[in-house]
Design a protein around this motif. Structure first.
Motif, PDB file in Angstrom:
ATOM      1  N   ALA A 271       6.917  -1.370 -16.760  1.00 38.20           N
ATOM      2  CA  ALA A 271       8.279  -1.151 -17.282  1.00 38.20           C
ATOM      3  C   ALA A 271       9.270  -2.208 -16.810  1.00 38.20           C
ATOM      4  O   ALA A 271       9.647  -2.250 -15.661  1.00 38.20           O
ATOM      5  N   GLY A 272       9.664  -3.041 -17.736  1.00 33.35           N
ATOM      6  CA  GLY A 272      10.738  -3.995 -17.515  1.00 33.35           C
ATOM      7  C   GLY A 272      10.498  -5.028 -16.431  1.00 33.35           C
ATOM      8  O   GLY A 272      11.389  -5.796 -16.115  1.00 33.35           O
ATOM      9  N   GLN A 273       9.322  -5.048 -15.841  1.00 32.84           N
ATOM     10  CA  GLN A 273       9.091  -5.992 -14.756  1.00 32.84           C
ATOM     11  C   GLN A 273       8.434  -7.283 -15.235  1.00 32.84           C
ATOM     12  O   GLN A 273       8.382  -8.252 -14.499  1.00 32.84           O
ATOM     13  N   GLY A 274       7.891  -7.253 -16.440  1.00 33.23           N
ATOM     14  CA  GLY A 274       7.227  -8.438 -16.968  1.00 33.23           C
ATOM     15  C   GLY A 274       5.997  -8.835 -16.171  1.00 33.23           C
ATOM     16  O   GLY A 274       5.578  -9.981 -16.192  1.00 33.23           O
ATOM     17  N   ARG A 275       5.442  -7.872 -15.428  1.00 38.31           N
ATOM     18  CA  ARG A 275       4.263  -8.169 -14.629  1.00 38.31           C
ATOM     19  C   ARG A 275       3.007  -7.679 -15.329  1.00 38.31           C
ATOM     20  O   ARG A 275       3.052  -6.780 -16.152  1.00 38.31           O
ATOM     21  N   LYS A 276       1.904  -8.284 -14.966  1.00 39.06           N
ATOM     22  CA  LYS A 276       0.609  -7.838 -15.456  1.00 39.06           C
ATOM     23  C   LYS A 276      -0.023  -7.002 -14.347  1.00 39.06           C
ATOM     24  O   LYS A 276       0.372  -7.099 -13.185  1.00 39.06           O
TER      25      LYS A 276
END
Length: 158
Positions: free
Chosen positions: A31-36
């Protein structure tokens, strides 16, 4: 037998207790972190192969984090056993328990496998890389405990 995930599939969301009993969800990491997220599935805490794999992920956690990846280890263990595992081995990866095996099955990481030449039903050591958009980027099944993290880093070109 559970179907295995393929690149492009939507990764099944999950919410499972970590070693401290707090709920950890895939959606919460995305969520909204742009992490994989690298979700890896292993048979049992406090066993030699699973310890080696968890230590390899811990040793490479900073490298993976700097490349934009979070790591979550999933096993059928209860939080109390995960806490002992984490503390005994000084693990830094997030470990969650799936005693019902619903998440393991949803990811195709539970089913028939060969163990010492016999067919048994259990956890299939697997790693699924989930993109920031929630889709599967890579799905590796029947991976080896030793050397898998190094191969994963190579495959992800980190």
């Amino acid at each position: 037998m559970t179907d295995r995930l393929q690149p492009g599939d939507t990764a099944p969301d999950f919410s499972l207790p970590d070693a401290d009993g707090k709920q950890v969800s895939l959606a919460g990491h995305l969520a909204g972190q742009g992490r994989k997220v690298i979700v890896y599935f292993y048979p049992a805490a406090l066993t030699p192969g699973c310890t080696k794999q968890a230590c390899d992920f811990t040793d490479n956690l900073d490298l993976l984090a700097d490349a934009g990846y979070d790591v979550i280890g999933v096993s059928p263990d209860k939080p109390e056993k995960l806490a002992r595992f984490r503390d005994k081995e000084s693990l830094k990866v997030t470990l969650v328990g799936d005693p019902s095996k619903e998440t393991l099955e949803a990811y195709g990481a539970f089913g028939e496998k060969k163990l010492y030449g016999k067919t048994v039903t259990g956890v299939i050591r697997s790693t699924v890389v989930v993109g920031a958009d929630g889709t599967v980027e890579h799905a590796f099944y029947n991976v080896k405990a030793t050397g898998h993290v190094a191969k994963l880093i190579k495959d992800l070109a980190i």
